[in-house]
Design a protein around this motif. Sequence first.
Motif, mmCIF file in Angstrom:
data_model
loop_
_atom_site.group_PDB
_atom_site.id
_atom_site.type_symbol
_atom_site.label_atom_id
_atom_site.label_comp_id
_atom_site.label_asym_id
_atom_site.label_seq_id
_atom_site.Cartn_x
_atom_site.Cartn_y
_atom_site.Cartn_z
ATOM 1 N N TYR A 61 0.831 -1.207 0.000
ATOM 2 C CA TYR A 61 0.000 0.000 0.000
ATOM 3 C C TYR A 61 0.865 1.258 0.000
ATOM 4 O O TYR A 61 0.515 2.275 -0.610
ATOM 5 N N LEU A 62 2.006 1.184 0.663
ATOM 6 C CA LEU A 62 2.945 2.306 0.677
ATOM 7 C C LEU A 62 3.450 2.591 -0.743
ATOM 8 O O LEU A 62 3.604 3.750 -1.141
ATOM 9 N N ILE A 63 3.679 1.532 -1.499
ATOM 10 C CA ILE A 63 4.119 1.682 -2.888
ATOM 11 C C ILE A 63 2.979 2.205 -3.757
ATOM 12 O O ILE A 63 3.170 3.096 -4.594
ATOM 13 N N ILE A 64 1.766 1.678 -3.557
ATOM 14 C CA ILE A 64 0.612 2.076 -4.361
ATOM 15 C C ILE A 64 0.288 3.558 -4.171
ATOM 16 O O ILE A 64 0.012 4.279 -5.132
ATOM 17 N N SER A 70 -4.650 7.294 -2.144
ATOM 18 C CA SER A 70 -4.854 6.113 -2.978
ATOM 19 C C SER A 70 -6.311 6.005 -3.430
ATOM 20 O O SER A 70 -7.234 6.285 -2.660
ATOM 21 N N LEU A 71 -6.510 5.591 -4.686
ATOM 22 C CA LEU A 71 -7.853 5.403 -5.220
ATOM 23 C C LEU A 71 -8.437 4.042 -4.857
ATOM 24 O O LEU A 71 -9.610 3.784 -5.095
ATOM 25 N N ARG A 76 -9.220 -3.437 0.422
ATOM 26 C CA ARG A 76 -9.239 -4.098 -0.882
ATOM 27 C C ARG A 76 -7.829 -4.565 -1.256
ATOM 28 O O ARG A 76 -7.661 -5.652 -1.819
ATOM 29 N N VAL A 77 -6.809 -3.770 -0.931
ATOM 30 C CA VAL A 77 -5.428 -4.182 -1.184
ATOM 31 C C VAL A 77 -5.080 -5.394 -0.316
ATOM 32 O O VAL A 77 -4.373 -6.303 -0.760
ATOM 33 N N TYR A 78 -5.602 -5.432 0.922
ATOM 34 C CA TYR A 78 -5.398 -6.591 1.798
ATOM 35 C C TYR A 78 -5.982 -7.842 1.139
ATOM 36 O O TYR A 78 -5.362 -8.907 1.137
ATOM 37 N N ALA A 115 -0.569 0.166 -12.314
ATOM 38 C CA ALA A 115 -0.877 -1.107 -11.656
ATOM 39 C C ALA A 115 0.277 -2.083 -11.841
ATOM 40 O O ALA A 115 0.725 -2.739 -10.883
ATOM 41 N N THR A 116 0.793 -2.167 -13.065
ATOM 42 C CA THR A 116 1.899 -3.082 -13.352
ATOM 43 C C THR A 116 3.162 -2.690 -12.598
ATOM 44 O O THR A 116 3.834 -3.541 -11.998
#
Length: 331
Positions: A61-64, A70-71, A76-78, A115-116
């Motif tokens: 999440y830190l990277i996202i 964050s959108l 959801r990331v979990y 995303a990639t």
Amino acid sequence: MSSKYRNIFLCFGLLAVVVMLFSFDMKYDELWTNLKRAGVYLPLVLLLWLIIYFINTCSWYLIIRGGKHSLVSFLRVYKFTVTGFALNSVTPVGLMGGEPYRIMELTPYMGVERATSSVILYVMMHIFSHFCFWLASVLLYAILFPVGWIMALVLGFITVLCLLLVTVFIKGYRKGMAVAFIRLCSHIPFLRKRASSFADKHKDRLETIDKQVALLHSQRKSSFYGALSLEFLARIVSCVEVWLILNVLTTDVSFISCVLIVAFSSFLANLFFFMPMQLGGREGGFALAVGSLSLSGAYGIYTALITRVRELFWIVIGLALMKIGNIKKNN
């Protein structure tokens, strides 16, 4: 992601789980006896991975976020994290199921390039933390235990290999790895034509992904080291699992010994990365690791058994989450 692709991932995962259930080298009554022997420690081991996956999610999440809002929500990331690891566990060669799934799920929120790049960055960070963990364990063993010439060779091999891979990954962080990976594939006989065609067709997109990968290391160092620290912390917390399991059998095992057991068993298991769930490699790794610390090899086999059951449990949870809480507009 469309329901069609989710169903493909789900069917593949369920098929792999069925195969694994029939691959236990133990009668089911004996397996049940060993599970009952674990007592209260078994649910503690299962719950422990809620925490470990939480730490993994914090890192990703830190990277996202990239230092911004964050959108996509943390929960959801979990969910994507747990399912991604579940798919990786049942996929030969690893990283062949979970990462495409994560990219496809994140794309509606961030676009395919971001995303990639976020998934590539997280995978690199996850693997990089393993190298750091193994190097730290080599130093720990050398400080705390006598090192004979055979063990010196083993530790030397691990150190040289890890340092070599660390160098490769640092170069990848500085320049990106998407273009380099496609170039590598273009030299493989069966992939040469497809890789070259893909590189020509998506050249600009691949270069954009590499720029975003390099951006984390060059301009967002706090996010880079924060994500790496969280992944390293997850490796340390995962050692609690082995400590809990071995406490069923003995009270003479320290947490430091459990760190070394996890480090050396995971290193050996990753040498057999082409096997789903690292079947065979992990069991042998645990047996050799505990043996090198003057413990009974049976302890390693029992630890590997409980770990395998825990992994199957979380694979089922991850596959179930794939069909829960999806946004209708993505179907």
